[in-house]
Design a protein around this motif. Structure first.
Motif, PDB file in Angstrom:
ATOM      1  N   GLY A 145       4.686   7.040   2.934  1.00 17.21           N
ATOM      2  CA  GLY A 145       5.419   5.787   3.073  1.00 17.21           C
ATOM      3  C   GLY A 145       4.809   4.711   2.201  1.00 17.21           C
ATOM      4  N   VAL A 146       5.424   3.551   2.200  1.00 18.92           N
ATOM      5  CA  VAL A 146       4.905   2.356   1.538  1.00 18.92           C
ATOM      6  C   VAL A 146       4.818   1.266   2.583  1.00 18.92           C
ATOM      7  CG1 VAL A 146       5.285   0.607  -0.221  1.00 18.92           C
ATOM      8  CG2 VAL A 146       5.837   2.996  -0.714  1.00 18.92           C
ATOM      9  N   HIS A 147       3.637   0.703   2.744  1.00 18.99           N
ATOM     10  CA  HIS A 147       3.398  -0.352   3.735  1.00 18.99           C
ATOM     11  C   HIS A 147       3.307  -1.689   3.009  1.00 18.99           C
ATOM     12  CE1 HIS A 147       1.901  -2.595   7.078  1.00 18.99           C
ATOM     13  NE2 HIS A 147       0.683  -2.728   6.598  1.00 18.99           N
ATOM     14  N   THR A 148       4.259  -2.579   3.307  1.00 21.28           N
ATOM     15  CA  THR A 148       4.291  -3.903   2.693  1.00 21.28           C
ATOM     16  C   THR A 148       3.864  -4.939   3.717  1.00 21.28           C
ATOM     17  OG1 THR A 148       6.109  -3.223   1.252  1.00 21.28           O
ATOM     18  CG2 THR A 148       5.713  -5.576   1.475  1.00 21.28           C
ATOM     19  N   VAL A 149       2.899  -5.763   3.347  1.00 18.81           N
ATOM     20  CA  VAL A 149       2.346  -6.779   4.246  1.00 18.81           C
ATOM     21  C   VAL A 149       2.957  -8.135   3.917  1.00 18.81           C
ATOM     22  CG1 VAL A 149       0.257  -7.979   4.998  1.00 18.81           C
ATOM     23  CG2 VAL A 149       0.176  -5.522   4.490  1.00 18.81           C
ATOM     24  N   HIS A 150       3.514  -8.777   4.912  1.00 21.20           N
ATOM     25  CA  HIS A 150       4.021 -10.141   4.787  1.00 21.20           C
ATOM     26  C   HIS A 150       3.186 -11.065   5.675  1.00 21.20           C
ATOM     27  CE1 HIS A 150       7.488  -8.191   2.971  1.00 21.20           C
ATOM     28  NE2 HIS A 150       7.689  -7.509   4.088  1.00 21.20           N
ATOM     29  N   HIS A 151       3.083 -12.314   5.285  1.00 21.31           N
ATOM     30  CA  HIS A 151       2.412 -13.322   6.107  1.00 21.31           C
ATOM     31  C   HIS A 151       3.424 -14.396   6.483  1.00 21.31           C
ATOM     32  CE1 HIS A 151      -2.130 -12.612   5.090  1.00 21.31           C
ATOM     33  NE2 HIS A 151      -1.572 -11.629   5.750  1.00 21.31           N
ATOM     34  N   ARG A 152       3.803 -14.426   7.763  1.00 25.45           N
ATOM     35  CA  ARG A 152       4.763 -15.419   8.234  1.00 25.45           C
ATOM     36  C   ARG A 152       4.368 -15.870   9.640  1.00 25.45           C
ATOM     37  NH1 ARG A 152       9.092 -16.100   5.088  1.00 25.45           N
ATOM     38  NH2 ARG A 152       9.538 -14.524   3.508  1.00 25.45           N
ATOM     39  N   LEU A 153       4.769 -17.089   9.973  1.00 25.64           N
ATOM     40  CA  LEU A 153       4.436 -17.658  11.276  1.00 25.64           C
ATOM     41  C   LEU A 153       5.608 -18.509  11.743  1.00 25.64           C
ATOM     42  CD1 LEU A 153       2.128 -17.994  13.385  1.00 25.64           C
ATOM     43  CD2 LEU A 153       1.457 -20.062  12.147  1.00 25.64           C
ATOM     44  N   ALA A 154       6.178 -18.163  12.899  1.00 23.01           N
ATOM     45  CA  ALA A 154       7.311 -18.910  13.443  1.00 23.01           C
ATOM     46  C   ALA A 154       6.896 -20.337  13.777  1.00 23.01           C
ATOM     47  CB  ALA A 154       7.863 -18.213  14.681  1.00 23.01           C
ATOM     48  N   HIS A 160       0.844  -1.185   0.000  1.00 19.64           N
ATOM     49  CA  HIS A 160       0.000   0.000   0.000  1.00 19.64           C
ATOM     50  C   HIS A 160       0.882   1.238   0.000  1.00 19.64           C
ATOM     51  CE1 HIS A 160      -3.788  -2.145   1.184  1.00 19.64           C
ATOM     52  NE2 HIS A 160      -2.895  -3.020   1.649  1.00 19.64           N
ATOM     53  N   ALA A 161       0.524   2.208  -0.826  1.00 13.38           N
ATOM     54  CA  ALA A 161       1.094   3.548  -0.700  1.00 13.38           C
ATOM     55  C   ALA A 161       0.311   4.270   0.384  1.00 13.38           C
ATOM     56  CB  ALA A 161       0.989   4.304  -2.024  1.00 13.38           C
ATOM     57  N   VAL A 162       1.013   4.989   1.251  1.00 11.72           N
ATOM     58  CA  VAL A 162       0.398   5.598   2.431  1.00 11.72           C
ATOM     59  C   VAL A 162       0.723   7.085   2.468  1.00 11.72           C
ATOM     60  CG1 VAL A 162       0.204   5.512   4.948  1.00 11.72           C
ATOM     61  CG2 VAL A 162       0.705   3.426   3.671  1.00 11.72           C
ATOM     62  N   GLY A 190      -7.951  16.759  12.554  1.00 11.28           N
ATOM     63  CA  GLY A 190      -8.208  16.852  11.129  1.00 11.28           C
ATOM     64  C   GLY A 190      -7.228  16.090  10.259  1.00 11.28           C
ATOM     65  N   VAL A 191      -6.486  15.161  10.826  1.00  4.43           N
ATOM     66  CA  VAL A 191      -5.493  14.383  10.083  1.00  4.43           C
ATOM     67  C   VAL A 191      -6.140  13.089   9.596  1.00  4.43           C
ATOM     68  CG1 VAL A 191      -3.273  13.173  10.215  1.00  4.43           C
ATOM     69  CG2 VAL A 191      -3.579  15.382  11.373  1.00  4.43           C
ATOM     70  N   TRP A 192      -5.786  12.685   8.389  1.00  2.00           N
ATOM     71  CA  TRP A 192      -6.256  11.436   7.801  1.00  2.00           C
ATOM     72  C   TRP A 192      -5.066  10.586   7.374  1.00  2.00           C
ATOM     73  CZ3 TRP A 192     -11.351   9.833   6.705  1.00  2.00           C
ATOM     74  CH2 TRP A 192     -12.348  10.756   7.056  1.00  2.00           C
ATOM     75  N   ARG A 193      -5.212   9.279   7.537  1.00  2.00           N
ATOM     76  CA  ARG A 193      -4.289   8.344   6.893  1.00  2.00           C
ATOM     77  C   ARG A 193      -5.024   7.717   5.726  1.00  2.00           C
ATOM     78  NH1 ARG A 193      -0.794   3.003   8.896  1.00  2.00           N
ATOM     79  NH2 ARG A 193      -0.952   1.937   6.877  1.00  2.00           N
ATOM     80  N   LEU A 194      -4.430   7.858   4.524  1.00  2.00           N
ATOM     81  CA  LEU A 194      -4.991   7.275   3.308  1.00  2.00           C
ATOM     82  C   LEU A 194      -4.055   6.178   2.808  1.00  2.00           C
ATOM     83  CD1 LEU A 194      -6.168  10.446   1.340  1.00  2.00           C
ATOM     84  CD2 LEU A 194      -7.341   9.196   3.156  1.00  2.00           C
ATOM     85  N   ASP A 195      -4.633   5.034   2.422  1.00  2.00           N
ATOM     86  CA  ASP A 195      -3.879   3.898   1.890  1.00  2.00           C
ATOM     87  C   ASP A 195      -4.432   3.536   0.525  1.00  2.00           C
ATOM     88  OD1 ASP A 195      -2.445   1.990   4.428  1.00  2.00           O
ATOM     89  OD2 ASP A 195      -3.593   3.788   4.867  1.00  2.00           O
ATOM     90  N   TRP A 196      -3.548   3.384  -0.449  1.00  2.00           N
ATOM     91  CA  TRP A 196      -3.928   2.941  -1.791  1.00  2.00           C
ATOM     92  C   TRP A 196      -3.315   1.556  -2.019  1.00  2.00           C
ATOM     93  CZ3 TRP A 196      -2.372   7.809  -0.535  1.00  2.00           C
ATOM     94  CH2 TRP A 196      -3.230   8.860  -0.858  1.00  2.00           C
TER      95      TRP A 196
END
Length: 541
Positions: free
Chosen positions: A264-273, A178-180, A219-225
């Protein structure tokens, strides 16, 4: 006894230190940084109602003043509103807060805590285990060694603790990107969060597919694309173009005035120890799991790790080895997170697979929006708080067990109770102190002073049964609980999960349930220590 060593001074590590201190367990937090956090409004967290309450209980601060409880939520597809929700007391809103604000609140609470030492500029270099404890070596300007009873790795996705224990961390990389942008502006929905799929002003491909807007204070927003798969560079020019286009599309005119605060750029990973425990060493938070696709809340799960582990470590620290109890941390928490990851991985092909299925299955678009909403709001299979239904701590074959609306292993409902001093408090206010909670459902007691009923009816017998339990317990009285009949007795764990509900005062059942909650009778120190040493050398893969 030596303190617990906590590696990592993020929200999970600091929460664990505070939770242990509230149960009179000392800890040392190894912080590889300078002891402060860079303000980043593009890095925020969403906490479900019960984890937000946990944070407020530990910090003693009204975090709602520093974050934002949304007034509502709307899901949109093209120009159509698919679903609208208004939050109220019966359906409380999640708390949206900047991560650095949350971490600062935790640090402030720890500043005056006598049982917690934070060692800054301390990067872990080696860990040694033996029967009686664990030693952590640090390097850097303040390199030294620390002696502890247990060690917990809360040191993030690249966990040094996990690597030193040779614990595998399988999973998938870059499940979503996501671009943030964090910006200050005015939108048509000033207090509502929204999810907009396939906005009509962009028809240029998959990069237009999904936008999330979540308000913060002032009045602040976080937008994610949502970004298309791949590693395409998100340039400042591209991000500004998306901001302007999105704001103009939502307001229905020219781009309104805005102040860009952070990106920023938010990168999602899926991992499990593979393992969350190796002898006296444990993993928690991002060191143990990574999730976050489809709006699910990774930090929220990390805070639940800390809440689950804290009372178990405190029990072992104060009352001697409870190996089955400590083992249950991995069994309970790993199962919950694994189920969450499975649900997200199964939903991803449906939600990101294009329009083919929507053309075949009537109403599927609305169902997909509802599924995404569940992830963002902490509901359903993607987001609801996990229950420890198959926990090894669940008591078996209790003759007096009766059903209530909360199944065993699930978080209890936050009802008003009368404490032992006669004061009225919320049930959640009594959690996290290391004691079991025994709650008697007694309609009508709320209108009488405690002195009038504390020595009447079944209370003396119940009080005697609570005193005889194998672990410290607090007796509370509630006028009502969902699905519970009068004189039902609830046994609740220190982390707020229901152990069992019993019909009336049944001392034998209550004792058996409490003993099961502790993992069974405590073993002798020599026997437990031998097992711990064997675990530490058995391999961690």
């Amino acid at each position: 006894m030596d303190p617990v060593i906590i590696v990592g001074a993020g929200p999970v590590g600091l929460t664990l230190a505070l939770a242990l201190a509230r149960q009179e367990v000392p800890s040392v937090v190894l912080d590889e940084g300078p002891g402060r956090d860079e303000p980043r409004l593009a890095r925020t967290v969403v906490l479900r109602e019960d984890t937000a309450a946990l944070m407020e209980r530990l910090t003693g601060l009204p975090l709602a003043d520093a974050g934002f409880h949304w007034a509502g939520w709307r899901s949109m597809r093209r120009k159509q509103v698919m679903r609208e929700i208004s939050f109220d007391d019966t359906d409380p809103a999640p708390l949206h807060i900047a991560q650095h604000v949350l971490t600062t609140a935790l640090r402030q609470a720890l500043a005056g805590e006598r049982l917690v030492k934070i060692a800054v500029d301390s990067r872990l270099d080696a860990v040694e285990q033996e029967r009686s404890g664990v030693t952590a070596h640090t390097r850097g300007p303040k390199g030294t060694w620390w002696r502890g009873s247990y060690l917990v790795g809360c040191d993030g996705p690249r966990s040094t603790v996990r690597k030193l224990q040779d614990i595998r961390f399988p999973g998938r990389t870059a499940v979503e990107r996501h671009a943030v942008a964090a910006l200050r502006t005015e939108l048509p929905w000033p207090d509502e969060a929204l999810l907009h799929r396939m906005p009509p002003w962009r028809q240029s491909g998959p990069s237009a597919g999904e936008i999330t807007g979540r308000p913060l204070p002032d009045g602040v927003w976080r937008l994610d694309w949502l970004l298309p798969p791949g590693k395409d560079l998100v340039t400042p020019e591209l991000l500004v173009a998306r901001v302007r286009e999105t704001l103009a599309g939502w307001t229905g005119g020219p781009t309104p005035a805005y102040e860009l605060l952070d990106t920023g750029v938010h990168t999602v990973h899926h991992r499990l120890a593979r393992r969350w425990r190796a002898g006296r060493v444990f993993l928690a938070g991002d060191a143990a799991h990574l999730l976050g696709a489809l709006g699910t809340h990774g930090l929220d799960e990390g805070l639940r790790d800390a809440d689950n582990l804290a009372w178990k470590l405190a029990t072992a620290w104060h009352h001697g080895p409870h190996e089955a109890l400590l083992d249950s941390y991995q069994t309970e928490r790993r199962a919950v997170v694994a189920a969450r990851l499975r649900a997200a991985d199964q939903a991803l092909p449906l939600l990101r697979g294009g329009a083919g299925l929507r053309a075949v299955v009537p109403g599927s678009a609305r169902g997909h929006d509802a599924l995404l909403m569940d992830g963002h709001l902490g509901r359903g299979t993607l987001g609801a708080p996990g229950a420890y239904a198959d926990s090894p701590l669940t008591p078996r074959h209790l003759e007096g067990e009766v059903p209530v609306d909360t199944p065993p292993g699930a978080p209890v409902v936050d009802v008003r109770v009368t404490a032992e001093d006669g004061s009225f408090v919320q049930l959640r206010d009594r959690l996290g102190r290391g004691a079991l909670l025994v709650v008697l459902i007694a309609p009508g007691t709320g209108v009488w002073e405690r002195r009038h009923w504390v020595s009447a009816g079944i209370m003396p017998r119940l009080a005697a049964a609570v005193t005889a339990l194998p672990h410290p317990a607090e007796l509370l009285v509630a006028e009502r609980y969902p699905g519970a009949a009068a004189h039902t007795v609830l046994l609740v764990r220190p982390d707020g999960h229901l152990v069992t509900a019993l019909s009336g005062v049944r001392p034998a059942d209550l004792y058996a349930a409490a003993e099961a909650t502790l993992g069974g009778p405590a073993k002798a120190e020599s026997e437990a220590g031998a097992e711990t040493g064997a675990e530490a050398t058995a391999g961690s893969r």
